[in-house]
Design an enzyme around this catalytic site. Structure first.
Site, PDB file in Angstrom:
ATOM      1  NE  ARG A 157     -31.272 -32.116  56.908  1.00 47.37           N
ATOM      2  CZ  ARG A 157     -32.190 -31.882  56.110  1.00 47.37           C
ATOM      3  NH1 ARG A 157     -32.480 -30.529  55.798  1.00 47.37           N
ATOM      4  NH2 ARG A 157     -32.880 -33.006  55.248  1.00 47.37           N
TER       5      ARG A 157
ATOM      6  CB  VAL B  71     -40.722 -31.931  51.023  1.00 46.11           C
ATOM      7  CG1 VAL B  71     -42.149 -31.934  50.738  1.00 46.11           C
ATOM      8  CG2 VAL B  71     -40.340 -32.166  52.413  1.00 46.11           C
TER       9      VAL B  71
ATOM     10  N   GLY C 222     -35.035 -44.593  72.599  1.00 46.75           N
ATOM     11  CA  GLY C 222     -33.815 -44.643  71.739  1.00 46.75           C
ATOM     12  C   GLY C 222     -32.951 -43.450  72.367  1.00 46.75           C
TER      13      GLY C 222
ATOM     14  N   GLY D 235     -34.104 -37.036  66.253  1.00 43.53           N
ATOM     15  CA  GLY D 235     -33.303 -35.995  65.415  1.00 43.53           C
ATOM     16  C   GLY D 235     -34.002 -35.775  64.018  1.00 43.53           C
TER      17      GLY D 235
ATOM     18  CE  LYS E 160     -36.120 -41.985  59.101  1.00 45.77           C
ATOM     19  NZ  LYS E 160     -37.620 -41.838  58.946  1.00 45.77           N
TER      20      LYS E 160
ATOM     21  CD  GLU F 152     -43.279 -33.299  54.605  1.00 51.14           C
ATOM     22  OE1 GLU F 152     -42.548 -32.626  55.498  1.00 51.14           O
ATOM     23  OE2 GLU F 152     -43.280 -34.348  54.740  1.00 51.14           O
TER      24      GLU F 152
ATOM     25  CB  CYS G 238     -39.286 -32.927  60.325  1.00 52.97           C
ATOM     26  SG  CYS G 238     -39.066 -32.682  58.693  1.00 52.97           S
TER      27      CYS G 238
ATOM     28  CG  PHE H   1     -43.497 -42.447  66.007  1.00 53.01           C
ATOM     29  CD1 PHE H   1     -43.676 -43.147  64.893  1.00 53.01           C
ATOM     30  CD2 PHE H   1     -42.838 -41.376  65.941  1.00 53.01           C
ATOM     31  CE1 PHE H   1     -43.226 -42.821  63.779  1.00 53.01           C
ATOM     32  CE2 PHE H   1     -42.325 -40.999  64.750  1.00 53.01           C
ATOM     33  CZ  PHE H   1     -42.767 -41.874  63.636  1.00 53.01           C
TER      34      PHE H   1
ATOM     35  CE  LYS I 194     -37.642 -27.682  59.265  1.00 53.98           C
ATOM     36  NZ  LYS I 194     -38.836 -27.376  58.998  1.00 53.98           N
TER      37      LYS I 194
HETATM   38  C1  UDX Z   1     -41.159 -37.198  60.708  1.00 56.20           C
HETATM   39  C2  UDX Z   1     -42.386 -37.549  60.637  1.00 56.20           C
HETATM   40  O1  UDX Z   1     -42.744 -38.603  61.037  1.00 56.20           O
HETATM   41  C3  UDX Z   1     -43.110 -37.172  59.252  1.00 56.20           C
HETATM   42  O2  UDX Z   1     -44.495 -37.273  59.221  1.00 56.20           O
HETATM   43  C4  UDX Z   1     -42.759 -35.638  58.940  1.00 56.20           C
HETATM   44  O3  UDX Z   1     -43.462 -35.403  57.723  1.00 56.20           O
HETATM   45  C5  UDX Z   1     -41.262 -35.304  58.981  1.00 56.20           C
HETATM   46  O4  UDX Z   1     -40.878 -35.508  60.448  1.00 56.20           O
HETATM   47  P1  UDX Z   1     -38.837 -38.049  59.911  1.00 56.20           P
HETATM   48  O5  UDX Z   1     -38.261 -36.947  60.691  1.00 56.20           O
HETATM   49  O6  UDX Z   1     -38.330 -38.350  58.432  1.00 56.20           O
HETATM   50  O7  UDX Z   1     -40.269 -37.933  59.974  1.00 56.20           O
HETATM   51  O8  UDX Z   1     -38.524 -39.594  60.587  1.00 56.20           O
HETATM   52  P2  UDX Z   1     -39.208 -40.253  61.668  1.00 56.20           P
HETATM   53  O9  UDX Z   1     -39.241 -41.733  61.424  1.00 56.20           O
HETATM   54  O10 UDX Z   1     -40.547 -39.620  62.228  1.00 56.20           O
HETATM   55  O11 UDX Z   1     -38.345 -40.279  63.042  1.00 56.20           O
HETATM   56  C6  UDX Z   1     -37.808 -38.920  63.618  1.00 56.20           C
HETATM   57  C7  UDX Z   1     -36.748 -39.203  64.634  1.00 56.20           C
HETATM   58  O12 UDX Z   1     -37.729 -39.957  65.783  1.00 56.20           O
HETATM   59  C8  UDX Z   1     -35.615 -40.155  64.376  1.00 56.20           C
HETATM   60  O13 UDX Z   1     -34.772 -39.670  65.156  1.00 56.20           O
HETATM   61  C9  UDX Z   1     -36.286 -41.634  65.111  1.00 56.20           C
HETATM   62  O14 UDX Z   1     -35.161 -42.260  65.282  1.00 56.20           O
HETATM   63  C10 UDX Z   1     -37.046 -41.054  66.169  1.00 56.20           C
HETATM   64  N1  UDX Z   1     -37.804 -42.204  66.457  1.00 56.20           N
HETATM   65  C11 UDX Z   1     -38.973 -42.341  65.884  1.00 56.20           C
HETATM   66  C12 UDX Z   1     -37.714 -42.733  67.855  1.00 56.20           C
HETATM   67  O15 UDX Z   1     -37.067 -42.508  68.634  1.00 56.20           O
HETATM   68  N2  UDX Z   1     -38.691 -43.623  68.216  1.00 56.20           N
HETATM   69  C13 UDX Z   1     -39.593 -43.894  67.669  1.00 56.20           C
HETATM   70  O16 UDX Z   1     -40.495 -45.028  68.069  1.00 56.20           O
HETATM   71  C14 UDX Z   1     -39.852 -43.280  66.355  1.00 56.20           C
END
Ligand code: UDX
Length: 437
Positions: A332, A12, A257, A261, A325, A152, A264, A253, A267
């Protein structure tokens, strides 16, 4: 434009610092970790974020972006101080604010002029009030500062894009002067659209948690729909497309899957749940999202055990994708950690491959085999499991893989492989919520 100090050079802090320097501000990114600062000054970026290195080089060369471990003098010469340090989960699920208050101590020791103190780190609702009270108590009324919450919404792997083209920028403050200064540092965003929204501090803090929790709930929901699809012979891919055509739902979203994980969602949901319990407010949806996610991670191992004839014991399993992802080096809370544990506990063996995160995972599991390409990793294995949606996994040469594997089991937890091709090649496969061909 303003002089800004960003405290913390993680995902961040670094992206925010680079983004604000790209907007024309003079930004100093500070960290107590001297070797991190040395690496950054040597042009080495500690995290994998597409586009970040180029932007760092551009803004360092334009003398708008600096890296320093001298927090005191950086704060003194800046008008805006942004706290972007980690807020890890503590044992009871609440956010650990140790690093936030350490940063606040550094700030309060160097308040030599009016400053806007900004928290960008994800902090429990009510933290802003605690910060303001702590500063006012220490200095009574003889210091001049205002406080802003500016959460953020960056996704790892697309953080630079998310910063430069945000859907919204939340400025949580009740002070006009601070609001104007924050509008000024984000001024270039006015060019295309004005995403800036003002809110009260607590509202701003809630917006962050509510947004992340809803996204996580949406993922847990589509995962459970996918699981039911498997039992009733429906196809979650078509369900998600049709749902997404409803503007109230959106198609984002809704990809089933192996469970979410990252640093963010897990936690943040626990932190919000912990806060709701402190206030004796029931949040069933939050508990459901957390539990459904835990179930989904366990379900992947069980699916693999059922897929492979005779079970996992004694079998060699290739896992493609180690991070939480694609397009990140971050492991993490990755669902792959749960899967590797399950395979090893069942007496199986793991070949692991990730385009960039083998080293990160090796810090957790040093007793599995890591490979630097897909085709070596799948050589002579009984089963192949896809855990992240890297593009290189979408384009696997299934004919070559079939000839190289010892057996023919494929578990695609991201639904990225073509089922017709899998069948034609003679694979015995499974995925998440699809009607098999
Ligand atoms: C997330 C939020 O999207 C972001 O706005 C915030 O600031 C931080 O947390 P991030 O954790 O980096 O971002 O990744 P993100 O793309 O949101 O994916 C989070 C998890 O959800 C991943 O494990 C991803 O594989 C999973 N996911 C996401 C799914 O299983 N299906 C989806 O459709 C989207």
């Amino acid at each position: 434009m303003k002089n800004i100090t960003i405290i913390g050079t993680g995902y961040v802090g670094l992206v925010t610092g680079v983004g604000l320097s790209e907007f024309g501000n003079k930004v100093i990114c500070v960290d107590i970790n001297q070797s991190k600062i040395n690496d950054l000054n040597a042009g080495k970026v500690p995290i994998y974020e597409p586009g970040l290195l180029d932007l760092i080089r551009k803004n360092v060369n334009s003398e708008r972006l600096f890296f320093s471990s001298d927090i005191a003098s950086s704060i003194k010469e800046s008008e805006v101080i942004i706290i972007a340090v980690g807020t890890p989960q503590s044992k009871n699920g609440s956010a650990d604010l140790k690093y936030v208050f350490d940063a606040l101590d550094s700030i309060s020791e160097n308040l030599n002029s009016y400053k806007v103190i900004v928290t960008k780190s994800t902090v429990p609702i009510g933290t802003g009030e605690k910060i303001i009270t702590k500063l006012k108590k220490k200095y009574e009324d003889n210091i001049d500062f205002d406080y802003v919450s500016n959460p953020e919404f960056l996704r790892e792997g697309s953080a630079v894009k998310d910063f430069l083209w945000p859907d919204r920028v939340i400025i949580g403050t009740n002070n006009e002067k601070a609001l104007q200064i924050m509008r000024d540092i984000y001024r270039p965003l006015y060019i295309n659209k004005n995403p800036i929204q003002r809110a009260a501090v607590e509202t701003s803090e809630m917006i962050k948690y509510a947004s992340n929790s809803f996204l996580a709930l949406k993922i847990s929901f589509i995962n459970e729909i996918a699981n039911l699809c498997e039992s009733v012979g429906a196809d979650v891919h078509d369900v998600a497309i049709a749902m997404g055509k409803d503007g109230r739902i959106s198609d984002k979203f809704l990809h089933p899957g192996p469970g979410f994980g990252g640093s963010c969602f897990p936690k943040d949901l626990e932190a919000l749940l912990s806060l709701s319990k402190e206030h004796s407010v029931t949040m069933e949806t939050l508990q459901a999202a957390i539990k459904a996610n835990r179930n989904q991670k366990e379900r992947i191992g069980e699916k693999l055990d059922r897929l492979v004839s005779g079970g996992i014991k004694g079998k060699k399993i290739a896992i493609l994708g180690l991070t939480f992802k694609a397009n990140t080096d971050d492991v993490r809370e990755s669902s792959t950690i749960d899967l590797i544990k399950f395979i090893l506990n069942q007496g199986g063996f793991v070949n692991a491959y990730d385009p960039i995160a083998n080293e990160s995972m090796a810090k957790i599991f040093n007793d599995i085999h890591y490979f630097d390409n897909v085709y070596d990793a799948i050589c002579e294995v009984d089963a192949l499991v896809i855990m992240t949606e890297w593009n290189e996994f979408r384009a696997l040469d299934l004919n070559r893989i079939k000839k190289s594997m010892r057996n023919n089991y494929v578990l695609d937890t991201r639904n990225i492989l073509n089922m017709k091709e899998l069948s034609e090649q003679g694979f015995v496969y499974d995925n998440i919520g699809r009607i098999k061909i």
